[in-house]
Scaffold this motif. Structure first.
Motif, mmCIF file in Angstrom:
data_model
loop_
_atom_site.group_PDB
_atom_site.id
_atom_site.type_symbol
_atom_site.label_atom_id
_atom_site.label_comp_id
_atom_site.label_asym_id
_atom_site.label_seq_id
_atom_site.Cartn_x
_atom_site.Cartn_y
_atom_site.Cartn_z
ATOM 1 N N VAL A 1 49.275 39.272 37.081
ATOM 2 C CA VAL A 1 48.179 40.052 36.486
ATOM 3 C C VAL A 1 48.635 41.484 36.235
ATOM 4 O O VAL A 1 48.395 42.055 35.155
ATOM 5 C CB VAL A 1 46.938 40.035 37.398
ATOM 6 C CG1 VAL A 1 45.876 41.015 36.891
ATOM 7 C CG2 VAL A 1 46.353 38.627 37.484
ATOM 8 N N GLU A 2 49.306 42.067 37.210
ATOM 9 C CA GLU A 2 49.786 43.446 37.052
ATOM 10 C C GLU A 2 50.764 43.556 35.890
ATOM 11 O O GLU A 2 50.701 44.518 35.099
ATOM 12 C CB GLU A 2 50.452 43.909 38.349
ATOM 13 C CG GLU A 2 49.470 44.075 39.508
ATOM 14 C CD GLU A 2 50.174 44.346 40.824
ATOM 15 O OE1 GLU A 2 51.432 44.216 40.870
ATOM 16 O OE2 GLU A 2 49.485 44.671 41.809
ATOM 17 N N ALA A 3 51.646 42.591 35.761
ATOM 18 C CA ALA A 3 52.651 42.636 34.690
ATOM 19 C C ALA A 3 51.995 42.509 33.321
ATOM 20 O O ALA A 3 52.348 43.231 32.378
ATOM 21 C CB ALA A 3 53.670 41.520 34.903
ATOM 22 N N ARG B 1 48.878 43.210 32.549
ATOM 23 C CA ARG B 1 48.078 44.415 32.281
ATOM 24 C C ARG B 1 48.961 45.562 31.814
ATOM 25 O O ARG B 1 48.599 46.298 30.885
ATOM 26 C CB ARG B 1 47.295 44.798 33.542
ATOM 27 C CG ARG B 1 46.513 46.094 33.446
ATOM 28 C CD ARG B 1 45.574 46.142 32.245
ATOM 29 N NE ARG B 1 44.504 45.178 32.378
ATOM 30 C CZ ARG B 1 43.992 44.473 31.367
ATOM 31 N NH1 ARG B 1 44.494 44.606 30.135
ATOM 32 N NH2 ARG B 1 43.019 43.626 31.547
ATOM 33 N N ARG B 2 50.107 45.734 32.447
ATOM 34 C CA ARG B 2 51.018 46.812 32.031
ATOM 35 C C ARG B 2 51.520 46.585 30.611
ATOM 36 O O ARG B 2 51.581 47.515 29.796
ATOM 37 C CB ARG B 2 52.216 46.919 32.988
ATOM 38 C CG ARG B 2 51.939 47.583 34.310
ATOM 39 C CD ARG B 2 53.242 47.952 35.014
ATOM 40 N NE ARG B 2 54.103 46.784 35.229
ATOM 41 C CZ ARG B 2 54.065 46.013 36.314
ATOM 42 N NH1 ARG B 2 53.208 46.288 37.280
ATOM 43 N NH2 ARG B 2 54.878 44.985 36.431
ATOM 44 N N LEU C 1 48.874 37.801 41.667
ATOM 45 C CA LEU C 1 48.705 39.255 41.551
ATOM 46 C C LEU C 1 49.838 39.948 40.797
ATOM 47 O O LEU C 1 49.572 40.783 39.909
ATOM 48 C CB LEU C 1 48.504 39.874 42.933
ATOM 49 C CG LEU C 1 47.287 39.369 43.712
ATOM 50 C CD1 LEU C 1 47.118 40.155 45.002
ATOM 51 C CD2 LEU C 1 46.021 39.440 42.865
ATOM 52 N N PRO C 2 51.113 39.662 41.093
ATOM 53 C CA PRO C 2 52.172 40.312 40.299
ATOM 54 C C PRO C 2 52.086 39.961 38.819
ATOM 55 O O PRO C 2 52.405 40.788 37.955
ATOM 56 C CB PRO C 2 53.464 39.772 40.926
ATOM 57 C CG PRO C 2 53.081 39.334 42.296
ATOM 58 C CD PRO C 2 51.687 38.827 42.174
ATOM 59 N N ALA D 1 43.998 44.489 40.459
ATOM 60 C CA ALA D 1 45.306 44.474 39.791
ATOM 61 C C ALA D 1 45.198 44.562 38.278
ATOM 62 O O ALA D 1 46.208 44.734 37.595
ATOM 63 C CB ALA D 1 46.069 43.202 40.170
ATOM 64 N N GLY D 2 43.964 44.432 37.735
ATOM 65 C CA GLY D 2 43.791 44.599 36.298
ATOM 66 C C GLY D 2 43.056 43.489 35.576
ATOM 67 O O GLY D 2 42.931 43.533 34.352
#
Length: 297
Positions: free
Chosen positions: A100-102, A104-105, A97-98, A128-129
């Motif tokens: 995917v979030e990173a 996506r950002r 999850l972290p 999360a993206g």
């Protein structure tokens, strides 16, 4: 059996509708770059460190893949190599999850796929993206996966496998033949996915999953027989044992073989190449496309 398979076909579609109204066009073959957030993936160079808070390694590799022409980034937190160690749901979430979030950002326009067979992880990853669910088990390892994919309205990669990563090498007996088995499998799974409301599906015949070397090579030459479903196909052949073991090599030496079999896959109708080596796969696609265009009447 073939007519029954045709009757369960989705409408012919070579595009994938992703969250946010974005569309992944597979009318021309594309590349999916592998980012393994695992310590035990079979190809050591594919392992990405996600331990640092700023995700330097992950984002650097993701950027390099995108710049080289990858259309999709495939992130996974559970190794699916034969005999892989079991990973708990909590640990898979913590890895995935972290990351995917990173991604996506950092790359808001990138298409992100998550390699998971757990519906809870899939739902959290899409939140999360993530854009695409890549399920090695075809819903066999989580009964809620199809319903989750339908609820989330994201594209779903349907792979053929028997058993689990821990048991699949013992499940390679196909009394009626491998390709008839795949046709029945995809027929039944597609009917279930359609009933669950999943609109966009990619077929993955599952090279190396519950298939021995001979079966893998047979399947590579018979991919066109799966076109009756009218859906795009993914091939995950990159650096696999079917390429390096017969030659007495290692995964690290299997790039030339990967290029060779990816060429065969493209010539047999594959729309998405899942690879460790993005530049080489992009070049392969371009060369195959140029050959076709130069020989067209």
């Amino acid at each position: 059996m073939l007519q029954a398979a045709k009757d369960t076909c989705f409408s012919l579609r070579q595009t994938l509708r992703c969250p946010g109204g974005r569309v992944l066009d597979l009318r021309r073959p594309q590349v999916m770059g592998i980012l393994n957030l695992t310590p035990d993936s079979f190809f050591a160079a594919s392992r990405v460190s996600a331990a640092t808070p700023d995700h330097t390694d992950l984002l650097g590799r993701a950027e390099a893949m995108l710049q080289a022409g990858a259309a999709v980034l495939d992130l996974g937190g559970y190794s699916s190599r034969p005999g892989a160690e079991h990973v708990t749901e909590e640990e898979e979430m913590q890895r995935l999850l972290p990351a995917v979030e990173a991604v996506r950002r950092a790359f808001p326009e990138a298409f992100i796929s998550v390699d998971t067979f757990r519906s809870s992880v899939a739902a959290a990853a899409v939140a999360a993206g993530a854009d695409i669910l890549n399920d090695i088990s075809g819903g066999e390892l989580d009964a809620d996966m199809f319903a989750t994919a339908g609820r989330l309205q994201v594209p779903y990669v349907l792979m053929h496998m028997r058993g689990t990563p821990q048991t699949m090498t013992t499940l390679t007996d196909y009394p009626d033949g491998l390709v008839p088995e795949l046709v029945r499998y995809f027929r039944d799974k597609l009917a279930a996915l359609r009933a669950a409301g999943v609109a966009d599906v990619v077929l993955d015949p599952g090279f190396g999953f519950a298939k021995n070397a001979e079966q893998n090579h047979e399947l590579l030459g018979r991919l066109r027989e799966l076109e009756l479903f009218g859906l795009p196909m993914l091939a995950g052949l990159s650096r696999k044992a079917m390429l390096y073991r017969p030659l007495g090599l290692t995964p690290e030496a299997a790039l030339p073989g990967t290029v060779a079999v990816n060429t065969m896959a493209l010539l047999n109708g594959v729309s998405l190449l899942r690879v460790h080596d993005v530049p080489e796969a992009v070049q392969t696609i371009r060369l195959v496309a140029n050959t076709y265009s130069s020989t067209s009447p």
